[in-house]
Design a protein around this motif. Structure first.
Motif, mmCIF file in Angstrom:
data_model
loop_
_atom_site.group_PDB
_atom_site.id
_atom_site.type_symbol
_atom_site.label_atom_id
_atom_site.label_comp_id
_atom_site.label_asym_id
_atom_site.label_seq_id
_atom_site.Cartn_x
_atom_site.Cartn_y
_atom_site.Cartn_z
ATOM 1 N N SER A 231 0.916 -1.110 0.247
ATOM 2 C CA SER A 231 -0.116 0.460 -0.159
ATOM 3 C C SER A 231 1.154 1.391 0.194
ATOM 4 O O SER A 231 0.090 2.792 -0.392
ATOM 5 C CB SER A 231 -1.071 -0.303 1.300
ATOM 6 O OG SER A 231 -0.524 -0.206 2.499
ATOM 7 N N ASP B 69 -6.963 4.589 -1.973
ATOM 8 C CA ASP B 69 -6.923 3.356 -1.766
ATOM 9 C C ASP B 69 -8.069 2.667 -2.421
ATOM 10 O O ASP B 69 -9.334 3.021 -2.648
ATOM 11 C CB ASP B 69 -8.252 3.704 -0.386
ATOM 12 C CG ASP B 69 -7.778 2.886 0.333
ATOM 13 O OD1 ASP B 69 -7.521 1.647 0.424
ATOM 14 O OD2 ASP B 69 -8.988 3.004 2.048
ATOM 15 N N SER C 275 -11.387 0.679 0.127
ATOM 16 C CA SER C 275 -12.477 1.665 0.440
ATOM 17 C C SER C 275 -13.589 1.318 -0.406
ATOM 18 O O SER C 275 -14.345 1.830 -0.413
ATOM 19 C CB SER C 275 -11.745 2.805 0.446
ATOM 20 O OG SER C 275 -11.208 3.813 -0.539
ATOM 21 N N ASP D 228 -16.020 -0.348 -0.026
ATOM 22 C CA ASP D 228 -16.984 -0.122 1.674
ATOM 23 C C ASP D 228 -17.931 1.173 1.440
ATOM 24 O O ASP D 228 -19.134 1.216 2.003
ATOM 25 C CB ASP D 228 -16.218 0.337 2.365
ATOM 26 C CG ASP D 228 -15.063 -0.896 2.791
ATOM 27 O OD1 ASP D 228 -15.262 -1.458 3.070
ATOM 28 O OD2 ASP D 228 -14.359 -0.219 3.264
ATOM 29 N N LYS D 229 -18.045 1.095 -0.223
ATOM 30 C CA LYS D 229 -19.238 1.891 -0.506
ATOM 31 C C LYS D 229 -20.757 1.543 -1.282
ATOM 32 O O LYS D 229 -20.452 -0.046 -0.891
ATOM 33 C CB LYS D 229 -18.839 2.881 -2.004
ATOM 34 C CG LYS D 229 -17.281 3.959 -1.737
ATOM 35 C CD LYS D 229 -16.404 4.392 -2.413
ATOM 36 C CE LYS D 229 -15.309 5.393 -2.857
ATOM 37 N NZ LYS D 229 -16.046 6.526 -1.646
#
Length: 351
Positions: free
Chosen positions: A109, A115, A118, A121-122
């Motif tokens: 990373s 990211d 992420s 997670d949306k």
């Protein structure tokens, strides 16, 4: 379409996609003039012509043999679902999954600027918008290099309107489009209006059966040199004036690129006589689809070996597109031989 024109489009497409690779291989490095000069010449002067020429070629080929009218356009729209829409979906997903997979590795990373994990997670609609439509900047999907294909899909959807415009208004309709571009008329995605303009130029040449595309201008290099000269001249102008020259200059440069091919390569060139080049040309679309994130990985790996210096960055800039093309062709050959169905679906039947 005669064999010379067919070979010209194939080879020119390969040359232009290499310049696109150079655009995505650049490093912002200070302190080494040769580095900045070469990167600016290749990426910002020559490379910036690649996408407009691609759109013009796409428009020309799309509107070939459309004398019957809108019925043919409807048939072409259906065919493009397989040849363009599905590869776009697959490539967007490949980009995200590849980066997410790399980012999940320990320590990886630190080398990724965004990211990607992420995204998962949306909310679903936000997830779809970022991957398949565009990010909040109003231009590119997260697989930023695929904005061209996204715009092309949208253009194909409205292609009946473009056809009607060209048939009825002829070149006046295209002039109106470019007048809107010069006025900075905003539509979203931001790039779409310009994309429609270049596509329509190719379509106008095709529908009007203009012979300009078949002319072989031996002094085409003079047009191209003139484009480069003017490009450097207007670099010193205030930004407020650039928008009035930019699109017109690209038209001039695109004409130069088209005729430069004839001046340098000539009508005696037959692609089949050069098996290696012919082989690489078969994978042009595959190279485009996967060049991100892999060329980004290659250019950073080269820097690790040659050092983070101005000269090291220049070496990486020069070598990474060449290495990537060889890598992509080998992967494409492997997939085409051992996973032909998957490869055919991924590239929209271009086998």
């Amino acid at each position: 379409m005669n064999q010379y024109l067919s070979d010209k489009i194939k080879l020119l497409s390969l040359i232009l996609i290499v310049f696109v690779l150079y655009i995505h291989s650049g490093f912002k490095v200070q302190g080494f003039y040769l580095n900045s000069f070469i990167q600016d010449l290749v990426s910002n002067k020559i490379g910036r012509l690649a996408v407009p020429v691609f759109f013009m070629i796409s428009g020309y080929l799309y509107f070939l043999k459309t004398e019957i009218g809108l019925y043919v356009i409807r048939v072409k729209i259906k065919k493009r679902f397989t040849s363009i829409f599905l590869p776009y979906i697959y490539s967007c997903l490949l980009f995200v999954l590849t980066f997410a997979g790399i980012q999940s590795l320990p320590g990886a990373s630190n080398y990724i600027n965004w990211d990607f994990l992420s995204l998962f997670d949306k909310p679903l609609l936000s997830f779809i918008k970022n991957i398949f439509w565009m990010m909040d900047d109003g231009n590119s999907p997260i697989a930023f290099h695929l904005w061209f294909l996204r715009d092309l899909i949208l253009i194909i959807i409205i292609s009946p309107l473009i056809y009607i415009m060209i048939k009825n208004l002829k070149w006046l309709g295209i002039l109106i489009l470019f007048f809107m571009i010069l006025l900075n008329v905003e539509i979203y995605p931001i790039s779409l209006l310009s994309s429609i303009g270049w596509f329509s130029i190719g379509g106008g040449i095709s529908i009007s059966k203009s012979k300009i595309i078949f002319k072989k201008v031996k002094w085409g290099y003079l047009i191209f040199i003139g484009y480069l000269f003017v490009s450097y001249i207007i670099d010193v102008l205030p930004d407020i004036y650039l928008k009035y020259f930019d699109e017109l200059l690209i038209v001039f440069g695109s004409i130069g690129v088209w005729y430069l091919y004839d001046a340098l390569i000539g009508p005696k060139f037959v692609l089949k006589k050069f098996p290696f080049i012919d082989l690489v040309c078969q994978f042009t679309f595959f190279i485009y689809l996967i060049h991100e994130p892999f060329i980004n990985i290659i250019r950073k790996l080269i820097v690790l070996f040659v050092g983070k210096t101005s000269l090291g960055y220049l070496i990486s800039y020069i070598l990474s597109p060449i290495i990537f093309v060889m890598f992509a062709v080998l992967i494409g050959m492997f997939l085409r031989k051992y996973l032909p169905k998957m490869y055919s679906n991924f590239v929209g039947g271009r086998v």
